[in-house]
Write a protein that holds these residues in place. Sequence first.
Motif, PDB file in Angstrom:
ATOM      1  N   UNK A  29      -5.203  11.704   9.291  1.00 30.57           N
ATOM      2  CA  UNK A  29      -6.116  10.727   8.700  1.00 30.57           C
ATOM      3  C   UNK A  29      -5.361   9.811   7.740  1.00 30.57           C
ATOM      4  N   UNK A  30      -4.428  10.402   6.983  1.00 26.44           N
ATOM      5  CA  UNK A  30      -3.644   9.607   6.042  1.00 26.44           C
ATOM      6  C   UNK A  30      -2.814   8.562   6.775  1.00 26.44           C
ATOM      7  N   UNK A  31      -2.192   8.969   7.880  1.00 24.71           N
ATOM      8  CA  UNK A  31      -1.398   8.015   8.655  1.00 24.71           C
ATOM      9  C   UNK A  31      -2.277   6.907   9.230  1.00 24.71           C
ATOM     10  N   UNK A  32      -3.471   7.286   9.679  1.00 24.49           N
ATOM     11  CA  UNK A  32      -4.386   6.281  10.202  1.00 24.49           C
ATOM     12  C   UNK A  32      -4.851   5.341   9.096  1.00 24.49           C
ATOM     13  N   UNK A  33      -5.021   5.891   7.893  1.00 24.98           N
ATOM     14  CA  UNK A  33      -5.426   5.064   6.754  1.00 24.98           C
ATOM     15  C   UNK A  33      -4.358   4.027   6.428  1.00 24.98           C
ATOM     16  N   UNK A  34      -3.078   4.425   6.565  1.00 24.28           N
ATOM     17  CA  UNK A  34      -1.993   3.479   6.316  1.00 24.28           C
ATOM     18  C   UNK A  34      -1.999   2.347   7.324  1.00 24.28           C
ATOM     19  N   UNK A  35      -2.532   2.652   8.512  1.00 28.24           N
ATOM     20  CA  UNK A  35      -2.595   1.637   9.568  1.00 28.24           C
ATOM     21  C   UNK A  35      -3.999   1.061   9.685  1.00 28.24           C
ATOM     22  N   UNK A  36      -4.728   1.024   8.557  1.00 26.60           N
ATOM     23  CA  UNK A  36      -6.128   0.596   8.574  1.00 26.60           C
ATOM     24  C   UNK A  36      -6.295  -0.824   9.059  1.00 26.60           C
ATOM     25  N   UNK A  37      -5.195  -1.598   9.066  1.00 29.97           N
ATOM     26  CA  UNK A  37      -5.280  -2.959   9.570  1.00 29.97           C
ATOM     27  C   UNK A  37      -5.726  -2.979  11.028  1.00 29.97           C
ATOM     28  N   UNK A  38      -5.480  -1.839  11.689  1.00 33.76           N
ATOM     29  CA  UNK A  38      -5.853  -1.776  13.099  1.00 33.76           C
ATOM     30  C   UNK A  38      -7.368  -1.674  13.271  1.00 33.76           C
ATOM     31  N   UNK A  39      -8.011  -0.898  12.401  1.00 34.44           N
ATOM     32  CA  UNK A  39      -9.452  -0.694  12.555  1.00 34.44           C
ATOM     33  C   UNK A  39     -10.029  -0.097  11.285  1.00 34.44           C
ATOM     34  N   UNK A  40     -10.842  -0.865  10.583  1.00 30.59           N
ATOM     35  CA  UNK A  40     -11.455  -0.385   9.353  1.00 30.59           C
ATOM     36  C   UNK A  40     -12.495   0.701   9.595  1.00 30.59           C
ATOM     37  N   UNK A  41     -13.131   0.668  10.756  1.00 31.71           N
ATOM     38  CA  UNK A  41     -14.251   1.564  10.993  1.00 31.71           C
ATOM     39  C   UNK A  41     -13.822   2.997  11.335  1.00 31.71           C
ATOM     40  N   UNK A  42     -12.648   3.188  11.908  1.00 26.32           N
ATOM     41  CA  UNK A  42     -12.292   4.487  12.492  1.00 26.32           C
ATOM     42  C   UNK A  42     -11.227   5.259  11.720  1.00 26.32           C
ATOM     43  N   UNK A  43     -10.803   4.768  10.576  1.00 25.89           N
ATOM     44  CA  UNK A  43      -9.683   5.432   9.907  1.00 25.89           C
ATOM     45  C   UNK A  43     -10.025   6.846   9.435  1.00 25.89           C
TER      46      UNK A  43
END
Length: 418
Positions: free
Chosen positions: A21-35
């Motif tokens: 989840x943390x890694x996805x949060x760092x890439x939040x530019x990809x999708x705000x809804x699914x991080x």
Amino acid sequence: MGVAGGVTAMDDFLIKFFPAVYQRKLRAKEDNYCKYDNQYLQLFTSSLYLAALVSSFAASKMCSKLGRKPTIFVASAFFLCGSLLSAAAQRIWMIILARVLLGCSSIFVGDCTSPASRSCKHSLPTLHYNRILFANLVNYGASKIHPWGWRLSLGLASLPAAFLFVGSVVIIETPASLVERNQESQGLSTLKKIRGVEDVDAEFEQIKMACEAARETVGFKNDASLLSSVITGLVNVFSTLVSIYGVDRVGRRKLLLQACVQMFISQTAIGAILLVHLKGSNSLDEGLAGLVVVLVCLFVMSFAWSWGPLGWLIPSETFPLEIRTSGFACAVSSNMLFTFIIAQAFLSMMCHMRAFIFFFFAAWIVAMGLFVLFLLPETKNVPIDAMVERVWKQHPVWKRFMDDYDGKEDVKNVGMII
């Protein structure tokens, strides 16, 4: 509950337990809804409600067999153990087990309360949950303490837990509980102490009759997000005071219906703003973000003076005395069941439905309003022992089911169903 939402926004907590989840949060530019779309992260939140669902039935049985006081004592012990384990957790299973322990609590206050103070007392669970505000403030400060700030947030729950634990030792047992366990003289003296008068014979006889009938039935045996949480928490606190003041002046139905209108407008407005302005990786500008916070506050405000506290008050007063404990347990369990379902599914729903999730819940608010409008009677200033005659038998829909009510037989049927 207040701590959980803030802690899951802390990077140190995510790195420890939910690195994906943390890694996805760092890439939040990809999708705000699914991080935050992660089943284990959702389970961290929802497991509390699932445990509460199960424990509410156990608490009902324990209340009947041992009394309210030992039930609250056991619940506070679970609360204390869960908060300490939360702070010391090293693995995902430990943090979820801690949440389960925190959910193992169910407290009954209804049968200590007179009609005059019943609404005020049943707003106390909402004030109790308004330590959510304190939790939001703690989270805001603890988020700046690395790497163990999240442990501080979770561990500080042991303070109210300890307070409840000590309080469970010194509180008195309820009259109904004493009578249920054949301690009538103690029940009478306790009722006199609670009411502050000597003339309680009529009420005590009603309690005895209810308990006797029950025996023949029941026997069937991030900083921005954290700061916004603080803001909404403050709104929650002050709005709850509106409920305490207005519920017996304005009435239950008017508060609920007014709140439905305000909540529906807030939900649809938020959904419309996000649908138009929040696309993929972009974020809202400062003005729109502020507007969303205002709309959230309007939603929280209306919920806090209506569906929040009244969700506890109305179930506590609508059941006949004979089955009130069992009926209230069913109501609480239903509340916890659907809260668990929402908590477990919400992040995934948001990932797939995106802004339309707000319209989804807005539709349910319409259903809630229609239910109140056509099916929920007004119970303002009605004594519990007169609820059947003065409320249910007068309601245009429910009276057809109450014409043959004679108390005992009806209670037996309801008791068998429960």
